[in-house]
Design a protein around this motif. Structure first.
Motif, mmCIF file in Angstrom:
data_model
loop_
_atom_site.group_PDB
_atom_site.id
_atom_site.type_symbol
_atom_site.label_atom_id
_atom_site.label_comp_id
_atom_site.label_asym_id
_atom_site.label_seq_id
_atom_site.Cartn_x
_atom_site.Cartn_y
_atom_site.Cartn_z
ATOM 1 N N PRO A 168 29.487 59.916 -16.528
ATOM 2 C CA PRO A 168 27.319 59.612 -16.755
ATOM 3 C C PRO A 168 27.400 57.975 -15.982
ATOM 4 O O PRO A 168 27.529 56.659 -16.627
ATOM 5 N N GLN A 169 26.199 58.267 -15.937
ATOM 6 C CA GLN A 169 25.413 56.634 -14.934
ATOM 7 C C GLN A 169 24.483 55.838 -15.995
ATOM 8 O O GLN A 169 24.728 54.718 -15.019
ATOM 9 N N GLY A 170 24.346 55.881 -17.240
ATOM 10 C CA GLY A 170 23.360 55.558 -17.606
ATOM 11 C C GLY A 170 24.157 54.576 -19.355
ATOM 12 O O GLY A 170 25.178 55.127 -19.275
ATOM 13 N N LEU A 171 24.089 54.430 -19.926
ATOM 14 C CA LEU A 171 24.217 53.623 -21.672
ATOM 15 C C LEU A 171 24.601 54.918 -22.166
ATOM 16 O O LEU A 171 25.646 55.053 -23.347
ATOM 17 N N SER A 172 23.988 56.364 -21.938
ATOM 18 C CA SER A 172 24.451 57.724 -22.840
ATOM 19 C C SER A 172 24.230 58.764 -21.918
ATOM 20 O O SER A 172 23.875 58.801 -20.231
ATOM 21 N N TYR A 173 24.939 59.752 -22.469
ATOM 22 C CA TYR A 173 24.897 61.219 -21.654
ATOM 23 C C TYR A 173 24.601 61.648 -22.857
ATOM 24 O O TYR A 173 24.882 61.848 -23.923
ATOM 25 N N SER A 174 22.949 62.556 -22.617
ATOM 26 C CA SER A 174 22.412 63.292 -23.395
ATOM 27 C C SER A 174 22.584 65.066 -23.878
ATOM 28 O O SER A 174 23.419 64.767 -23.039
ATOM 29 N N THR B 239 22.111 49.662 -7.345
ATOM 30 C CA THR B 239 21.289 50.478 -7.500
ATOM 31 C C THR B 239 20.635 50.146 -7.120
ATOM 32 O O THR B 239 19.592 51.524 -6.168
ATOM 33 N N ALA B 240 19.819 49.620 -5.908
ATOM 34 C CA ALA B 240 18.797 48.719 -4.799
ATOM 35 C C ALA B 240 18.612 50.768 -3.713
ATOM 36 O O ALA B 240 17.717 51.540 -3.759
ATOM 37 N N ALA B 241 20.200 50.868 -3.250
ATOM 38 C CA ALA B 241 19.813 51.494 -2.283
ATOM 39 C C ALA B 241 20.038 53.286 -2.733
ATOM 40 O O ALA B 241 19.312 54.164 -2.186
ATOM 41 N N LEU B 242 20.654 53.054 -3.574
ATOM 42 C CA LEU B 242 20.549 54.654 -4.208
ATOM 43 C C LEU B 242 19.227 54.799 -4.858
ATOM 44 O O LEU B 242 18.781 55.874 -4.557
ATOM 45 N N ASN B 243 19.060 53.838 -5.784
ATOM 46 C CA ASN B 243 17.421 54.350 -6.064
ATOM 47 C C ASN B 243 16.588 54.749 -5.855
ATOM 48 O O ASN B 243 15.516 55.768 -5.691
ATOM 49 N N ALA C 10 9.058 64.892 -13.536
ATOM 50 C CA ALA C 10 10.701 64.404 -13.048
ATOM 51 C C ALA C 10 10.384 63.009 -12.558
ATOM 52 O O ALA C 10 11.333 62.902 -12.779
ATOM 53 N N LEU C 11 9.596 62.437 -12.143
ATOM 54 C CA LEU C 11 9.673 61.077 -10.767
ATOM 55 C C LEU C 11 9.805 60.031 -12.395
ATOM 56 O O LEU C 11 10.606 58.853 -12.202
ATOM 57 N N LYS C 12 9.381 60.103 -13.593
ATOM 58 C CA LYS C 12 9.542 59.514 -14.550
ATOM 59 C C LYS C 12 10.755 59.366 -15.057
ATOM 60 O O LYS C 12 11.442 58.338 -15.999
ATOM 61 N N GLU C 13 11.214 60.971 -15.390
ATOM 62 C CA GLU C 13 12.762 60.892 -15.812
ATOM 63 C C GLU C 13 13.480 60.657 -15.118
ATOM 64 O O GLU C 13 14.573 59.714 -15.144
ATOM 65 N N LEU C 14 13.546 60.505 -13.645
ATOM 66 C CA LEU C 14 14.176 59.926 -12.686
ATOM 67 C C LEU C 14 13.864 58.297 -12.747
ATOM 68 O O LEU C 14 15.362 57.525 -12.785
ATOM 69 N N GLU C 15 13.389 58.086 -13.468
ATOM 70 C CA GLU C 15 12.885 55.810 -12.995
ATOM 71 C C GLU C 15 13.853 55.510 -14.552
ATOM 72 O O GLU C 15 14.316 54.903 -14.201
ATOM 73 N N ASP C 16 13.595 56.547 -15.566
ATOM 74 C CA ASP C 16 14.361 56.385 -16.991
ATOM 75 C C ASP C 16 15.775 55.954 -16.674
ATOM 76 O O ASP C 16 16.248 55.187 -17.261
ATOM 77 N N ARG C 17 16.174 57.434 -15.896
ATOM 78 C CA ARG C 17 17.663 57.027 -15.911
ATOM 79 C C ARG C 17 18.199 56.058 -14.448
ATOM 80 O O ARG C 17 19.222 55.690 -15.212
ATOM 81 N N GLN C 18 17.264 55.803 -13.663
ATOM 82 C CA GLN C 18 17.947 54.678 -12.835
ATOM 83 C C GLN C 18 17.988 53.327 -13.693
ATOM 84 O O GLN C 18 18.763 52.506 -13.516
ATOM 85 N N LYS C 19 17.024 53.046 -14.573
ATOM 86 C CA LYS C 19 16.301 52.268 -15.342
ATOM 87 C C LYS C 19 18.783 52.101 -16.698
ATOM 88 O O LYS C 19 18.350 50.802 -16.610
ATOM 89 N N SER C 20 18.284 52.936 -17.385
ATOM 90 C CA SER C 20 19.706 53.144 -17.547
ATOM 91 C C SER C 20 20.868 52.575 -17.255
ATOM 92 O O SER C 20 21.160 52.319 -17.342
ATOM 93 N N ARG C 21 21.014 53.498 -15.662
ATOM 94 C CA ARG C 21 22.005 53.319 -14.602
ATOM 95 C C ARG C 21 22.692 52.046 -14.806
ATOM 96 O O ARG C 21 23.330 51.022 -15.112
ATOM 97 N N ALA C 22 21.263 50.558 -14.230
ATOM 98 C CA ALA C 22 20.981 49.318 -13.993
ATOM 99 C C ALA C 22 22.007 49.219 -15.204
ATOM 100 O O ALA C 22 22.166 47.416 -15.363
ATOM 101 N N THR C 23 21.159 49.087 -16.290
ATOM 102 C CA THR C 23 21.506 48.148 -17.483
ATOM 103 C C THR C 23 22.966 48.249 -17.701
ATOM 104 O O THR C 23 23.357 47.701 -18.277
ATOM 105 N N ARG C 24 22.992 49.307 -17.695
ATOM 106 C CA ARG C 24 24.408 50.059 -17.385
ATOM 107 C C ARG C 24 26.116 48.698 -16.697
ATOM 108 O O ARG C 24 26.250 48.187 -17.158
ATOM 109 N N ILE C 25 25.280 48.560 -15.406
ATOM 110 C CA ILE C 25 25.736 48.243 -14.125
ATOM 111 C C ILE C 25 25.741 46.590 -14.581
ATOM 112 O O ILE C 25 26.814 46.164 -15.128
ATOM 113 N N LYS C 26 24.811 46.481 -15.383
ATOM 114 C CA LYS C 26 24.275 44.656 -15.743
ATOM 115 C C LYS C 26 25.417 44.559 -16.656
ATOM 116 O O LYS C 26 26.070 43.249 -16.803
#
Length: 392
Positions: free
Chosen positions: A90-96, A256-260, A291-307
């Motif tokens: 799980p890369q974000g804060l939760s797994y749906s 996350t920059a390069a991965l995003n 799909a892009l919006k969903e990807l952006e949400d996942r990326q934001k969640s991942r960045a928040t988790r790493i932070k």
């Protein structure tokens, strides 16, 4: 050499898993296979090697020789390319629940090489309540030859119905001597550095390896350990909090920059961006936008988790620092994780009471709870540094 040799200080767990791997081979050959089951829960404190133990066990049950460590099956599992092993991180804060249902469908397939289909679910405690209930159904009614390997800090982090259907393997914090020996023998770390890293990491194997091999990690540790002495006034507390939060944000951005960018580029290509043909480009507008919006949400969640993970690591460094202070105040004969900062520890121990130290540890733990509850990081960390203030 076997796949379990890299599990540092986990003799009891290794014995259990080795016997189960032999039993798994008996099941494949049509036997009873007592000791092998379809659902396992690997628990243990941070750094104890939950994921490493689960991966070693996956290799052992997929290997014809119960984890020999040198065959193609073992090698493929260890590098993550085995067709019958799926690893979930799980890369974000939760797994749906949506992700879980998709995973269950993939898990239902038959093993391609005739032994087992293994699902290694790291940080399974990040599954939402709905996702956990969906996962429970799959564990209650498993597909033939499918094995679930769940990882979580503690058994109580999983819903009780999942916990009760899994065989629990509890890992322990490896002793400092074992961690230092591993660093010296397997990573060629000089003995003095290996001892320092093992002691500072307090049994957290990956943390110890990072401290031993990466000067930037050691520098960040020094910056965190400099905080207690610097908190002499309100202004210094605010500055320290800003620095902690900013450092965590920079680490998240760097990670996350390069991965995003790669993920976004690949998705745009998938929906036809840059291609000729009106139909392809129209696909980007219609299906790609969602799909892009969903990807952006996942990326934001991942960045928040790493932070959050970065901030939490810094807070745990502070907890250990004050634990050392408390040990000195009580004259306890224990190993000091921050023995290289003995002068600062002694100064704080002499200049404050054990009650002060316990209050500061409580303030750090409260900050961790607030961050986990989505409190604004700057506010939560400022409140903490003010509570840690010297003379405050």
């Amino acid at each position: 050499m076997t796949v379990f040799d890299d599990l540092v200080g986990q003799d009891q767990a290794t014995a259990v898993l080795s016997r189960a791997a032999v039993a798994a081979g008996e099941v494949v050959r049509g036997g009873r296979g007592a000791g092998m089951t379809h659902a396992w829960l690997f628990t243990g404190p941070p750094g104890s090697g939950r994921e490493e133990a689960a991966r070693a066990f996956a290799a052992a049950i997929l290997c014809p020789d119960a984890g020999c460590g040198h065959c193609d099956q073992c090698h493929q599992v260890m590098i993550g390319s085995h067709p019958d092993l799926e690893t979930v991180r799980p890369q974000g804060l939760s797994y749906s629940v949506k992700q879980t249902r998709e995973l269950i469908l993939r898990a239902a397939g038959a093993p391609t090489q005739g032994r087992w289909r293994v699902i290694l679910f790291e940080d399974a405690d990040r599954a939402t309540e709905s996702a956990a209930n969906a996962l429970l159904k799959a564990i209650e009614e498993p597909s033939p030859r499918t094995v679930w390997l769940l990882c979580a800090p503690a058994a109580d982090d999983m819903i009780i119905t999942i916990k009760s259907r899994c065989r629990v393997v509890t890992l322990v914090t490896p002793p400092t001597s074992a961690v230092a020996h591993t660093l010296a023998t397997r990573d060629n770390v000089p003995w003095e550095m290996a001892q320092f890293a093992a002691r500072a990491a307090q049994g957290h194997m990956s943390r110890a390896r990072a401290l031993a091999l990466d000067p930037d990690v050691r520098q960040r540790r020094e910056a965190v350990l400099a905080i207690p002495k610097a908190l002499s006034g309100v202004g210094e507390c605010i500055t320290a909090a800003e620095r902690l939060v900013k450092t965590a944000e920079e680490e998240a951005a760097s990670a996350t920059a390069a991965l995003n960018e790669n993920e976004t580029t690949e998705l745009r290509k998938l929906y036809g961006e840059g291609s000729t043909g009106k139909g392809l480009n129209r696909g980007l507008v219609r299906g790609g936008a969602g799909a892009l919006k969903e990807l952006e949400d996942r990326q934001k969640s991942r960045a928040t988790r790493i932070k959050r993970d970065s901030l939490d690591a810094a807070l745990l460094e502070l907890v250990v620092f004050y634990r050392d202070v408390l040990a000195m105040q009580f004259g306890a004969s224990v190993e000091l994780a921050n023995d290289d900062h003995r002068f600062e520890l002694d100064q704080l121990a002499r200049g404050s009471s054990p009650e002060d130290t316990l209050r500061r540890i409580d303030a750090i733990m409260l900050c961790r709870e607030r961050l986990d509850a989505n409190v604004n990081p700057q506010i939560a960390v400022e409140a903490m540094t003010l509570s840690l203030r010297v003379g405050g």
